[in-house]
Design a protein around this motif. Structure first.
Motif, PDB file in Angstrom:
ATOM      1  N   ASP A 153      -5.053   5.623  -3.296  1.00  0.00           N
ATOM      2  CA  ASP A 153      -5.743   4.417  -2.838  1.00  0.00           C
ATOM      3  C   ASP A 153      -6.063   3.513  -4.024  1.00  0.00           C
ATOM      4  O   ASP A 153      -6.868   2.594  -3.920  1.00  0.00           O
ATOM      5  CB  ASP A 153      -7.023   4.761  -2.083  1.00  0.00           C
ATOM      6  N   ARG A 154      -5.389   3.755  -5.158  1.00  0.00           N
ATOM      7  CA  ARG A 154      -5.654   3.002  -6.383  1.00  0.00           C
ATOM      8  C   ARG A 154      -4.364   2.426  -6.943  1.00  0.00           C
ATOM      9  O   ARG A 154      -3.316   3.061  -6.887  1.00  0.00           O
ATOM     10  CB  ARG A 154      -6.326   3.900  -7.431  1.00  0.00           C
ATOM     11  N   LEU A 155      -4.478   1.244  -7.500  1.00  0.00           N
ATOM     12  CA  LEU A 155      -3.320   0.543  -8.054  1.00  0.00           C
ATOM     13  C   LEU A 155      -3.660   0.041  -9.456  1.00  0.00           C
ATOM     14  O   LEU A 155      -4.693  -0.604  -9.654  1.00  0.00           O
ATOM     15  CB  LEU A 155      -2.941  -0.638  -7.150  1.00  0.00           C
ATOM     16  N   ASN A 156      -2.786   0.314 -10.415  1.00  0.00           N
ATOM     17  CA  ASN A 156      -3.030  -0.109 -11.792  1.00  0.00           C
ATOM     18  C   ASN A 156      -2.381  -1.434 -12.152  1.00  0.00           C
ATOM     19  O   ASN A 156      -2.923  -2.189 -12.969  1.00  0.00           O
ATOM     20  CB  ASN A 156      -2.527   0.956 -12.761  1.00  0.00           C
ATOM     21  N   LEU A 157      -1.203  -1.699 -11.573  1.00  0.00           N
ATOM     22  CA  LEU A 157      -0.444  -2.888 -11.961  1.00  0.00           C
ATOM     23  C   LEU A 157       0.119  -3.578 -10.731  1.00  0.00           C
ATOM     24  O   LEU A 157       0.787  -2.949  -9.910  1.00  0.00           O
ATOM     25  CB  LEU A 157       0.716  -2.488 -12.889  1.00  0.00           C
ATOM     26  N   LEU A 158      -0.138  -4.864 -10.610  1.00  0.00           N
ATOM     27  CA  LEU A 158       0.417  -5.668  -9.523  1.00  0.00           C
ATOM     28  C   LEU A 158       1.226  -6.799 -10.129  1.00  0.00           C
ATOM     29  O   LEU A 158       0.687  -7.667 -10.821  1.00  0.00           O
ATOM     30  CB  LEU A 158      -0.702  -6.251  -8.654  1.00  0.00           C
ATOM     31  N   PHE A 172       3.186  -3.272   3.852  1.00  0.00           N
ATOM     32  CA  PHE A 172       3.736  -2.781   2.578  1.00  0.00           C
ATOM     33  C   PHE A 172       2.671  -2.022   1.805  1.00  0.00           C
ATOM     34  O   PHE A 172       2.918  -0.911   1.305  1.00  0.00           O
ATOM     35  CB  PHE A 172       4.275  -3.969   1.783  1.00  0.00           C
ATOM     36  N   ARG A 173       1.494  -2.593   1.696  1.00  0.00           N
ATOM     37  CA  ARG A 173       0.398  -1.919   0.974  1.00  0.00           C
ATOM     38  C   ARG A 173       0.112  -0.535   1.562  1.00  0.00           C
ATOM     39  O   ARG A 173       0.004   0.459   0.837  1.00  0.00           O
ATOM     40  CB  ARG A 173      -0.864  -2.773   1.035  1.00  0.00           C
ATOM     41  N   ASP A 174       0.003  -0.487   2.885  1.00  0.00           N
ATOM     42  CA  ASP A 174      -0.337   0.781   3.534  1.00  0.00           C
ATOM     43  C   ASP A 174       0.800   1.801   3.382  1.00  0.00           C
ATOM     44  O   ASP A 174       0.543   2.994   3.148  1.00  0.00           O
ATOM     45  CB  ASP A 174      -0.646   0.539   5.012  1.00  0.00           C
ATOM     46  N   THR A 189      -4.286  -8.948  -0.798  1.00  0.00           N
ATOM     47  CA  THR A 189      -3.944  -7.704  -0.125  1.00  0.00           C
ATOM     48  C   THR A 189      -4.210  -6.481  -0.992  1.00  0.00           C
ATOM     49  O   THR A 189      -4.726  -5.459  -0.510  1.00  0.00           O
ATOM     50  CB  THR A 189      -2.460  -7.728   0.297  1.00  0.00           C
ATOM     51  N   PHE A 190      -3.884  -6.562  -2.267  1.00  0.00           N
ATOM     52  CA  PHE A 190      -3.970  -5.389  -3.134  1.00  0.00           C
ATOM     53  C   PHE A 190      -5.248  -5.332  -3.961  1.00  0.00           C
ATOM     54  O   PHE A 190      -5.463  -4.344  -4.683  1.00  0.00           O
ATOM     55  CB  PHE A 190      -2.748  -5.334  -4.055  1.00  0.00           C
ATOM     56  N   LEU A 191      -6.096  -6.340  -3.881  1.00  0.00           N
ATOM     57  CA  LEU A 191      -7.304  -6.368  -4.719  1.00  0.00           C
ATOM     58  C   LEU A 191      -8.197  -5.143  -4.531  1.00  0.00           C
ATOM     59  O   LEU A 191      -8.693  -4.589  -5.525  1.00  0.00           O
ATOM     60  CB  LEU A 191      -8.086  -7.662  -4.479  1.00  0.00           C
ATOM     61  N   PRO A 192      -8.451  -4.670  -3.302  1.00  0.00           N
ATOM     62  CA  PRO A 192      -9.295  -3.465  -3.183  1.00  0.00           C
ATOM     63  C   PRO A 192      -8.728  -2.256  -3.925  1.00  0.00           C
ATOM     64  O   PRO A 192      -9.486  -1.489  -4.535  1.00  0.00           O
ATOM     65  CB  PRO A 192      -9.324  -3.223  -1.662  1.00  0.00           C
TER      66      PRO A 192
END
Length: 330
Positions: free
Chosen positions: A88-93, A77-79, A130-133
């Motif tokens: 390659d950046r995420l602001n909100l999880l 899902f992440r990929d 999974t999404f921390l990086p």
């Protein structure tokens, strides 16, 4: 994070309930969203609602099938999400996905117990892992983990076992509280919040059964009918002579009332959560009943699991808890 426009968010469990409303409200503010769920059909409905609301220019929403208790599925899902949104950046999880079930360590099936625990707790832990990086790579980021009032009070009343769900929600609460210091020390631009909703109008009852049993129909199995009869008996009612069709109708009505008669709607809950993120509150109680339970347990923790406490809570919170108890334990 005062403004969500131009940001990128991941929402688990985006096909229904609070996840759907979070996706709708984020999109409406110009935030792009990648959501996952186990139901393609439910996510298609979420996208249709976002399109009907009107998606602002520059924002987009994508849907991905993923079981949050499966690390390989979350990595996939992440990929997929990173590729679909070209970032390659995420602001909100928003680790929002959850189910109920497996209430008793004594009487319930181990597989059902662990399925509930692994979705409600494992989905949060694996989601962060999974999404921390991607979160760390962003200029600013916020993790929002959904616990429950059952992360404050491990009960639905004196007549129903509730160990799997409550244990998972306590784990989510403790994990997120520990993350406050961890992130402050090691990734200070990443914030976190734990969300503790009270009774919110969602389809968790019906959805939980479909996930745990692997069915997509409303008719109860023989085992489910017997469990419903047992719960009714524990409440002091004689269910021996009640026809199966009547039991089926009672369970369906309880699920409907859990969804439609809740004191707080899923849309209202999403607004409270997003407001909490804007104000960087690490602890977000959702619904007046959540505030009541928090206060009452803190004031008298030694009595929190006694029948008298339950009766006082029902009155103070304005809950129709008999309906919640019978349905939420499905």
């Amino acid at each position: 994070m005062k403004d969500f426009a131009g940001k990128f968010a991941v929402v688990t469990g985006g096909g229904t309930g609070m996840g759907r409303e979070l996706a709708r409200q984020l999109i409406a503010e110009g935030c792009s969203v990648a959501m996952c769920d186990v139901s393609d059909r439910n996510m298609a409905e979420t996208i249709a609602l976002c399109e009907a609301d009107r998606i602002p220019q520059g924002a987009r929403i994508t849907a991905h099938i993923a079981d949050v208790s499966d690390e390989a599925a979350l990595v996939r899902f992440r990929d997929e999400a990173a590729k679909a949104h070209d970032t390659d950046r995420l602001n909100l999880l928003f680790n929002n996905a959850g189910i109920g079930g497996g209430g008793s360590m004594v009487n319930d099936d181990r597989g059902e117990w662990e399925r509930t625990f692994n979705v409600c707790w494992g989905g949060v832990y694996l989601g962060v892992r999974t999404f921390l990086p991607m979160l760390i790579a962003a200029d600013e980021a916020h993790i929002v983990n959904t616990s429950s009032v059952n992360g404050l009070w491990a009960s639905l009343g004196p007549h129903v076992s509730h160990t799997a769900y409550a244990s998972a929600k306590f784990a989510v609460r403790g994990f997120t509280e520990a993350l406050v210091t961890d992130l402050r020390l090691n990734a200070p631009h990443v914030k976190c919040s734990v969300v503790m909703p009270g009774h919110i109008g969602t389809a968790i009852v019906a959805n939980s059964r479909k996930v745990i049993r692997g069915v997509d129909e409303d008719t109860l199995t023989v085992e489910e009918l017997e469990r419903a009869r047992d719960r009714i008996a524990h409440m002091g009612m004689d269910s021996a002579g009640v026809p199966d069709a009547a039991i089926q109708a009672m369970v369906a009505e309880q699920a409907r009332r859990f969804l439609e008669d809740a004191p707080t709607s899923a849309a209202e809950a999403a607004r409270i959560i997003l407001d909490g993120v804007r104000h960087e509150r690490w602890r977000i109680l959702v619904g007046e009943d959540a505030h009541v339970i928090d206060r009452m347990v803190r004031e008298n923790p030694e009595q929190a699991y006694e029948p008298e406490f339950y009766n006082r809570l029902v009155e103070a919170a304005g809950w129709q808890l008999q309906n919640i108890v019978a349905s939420r334990s499905e």
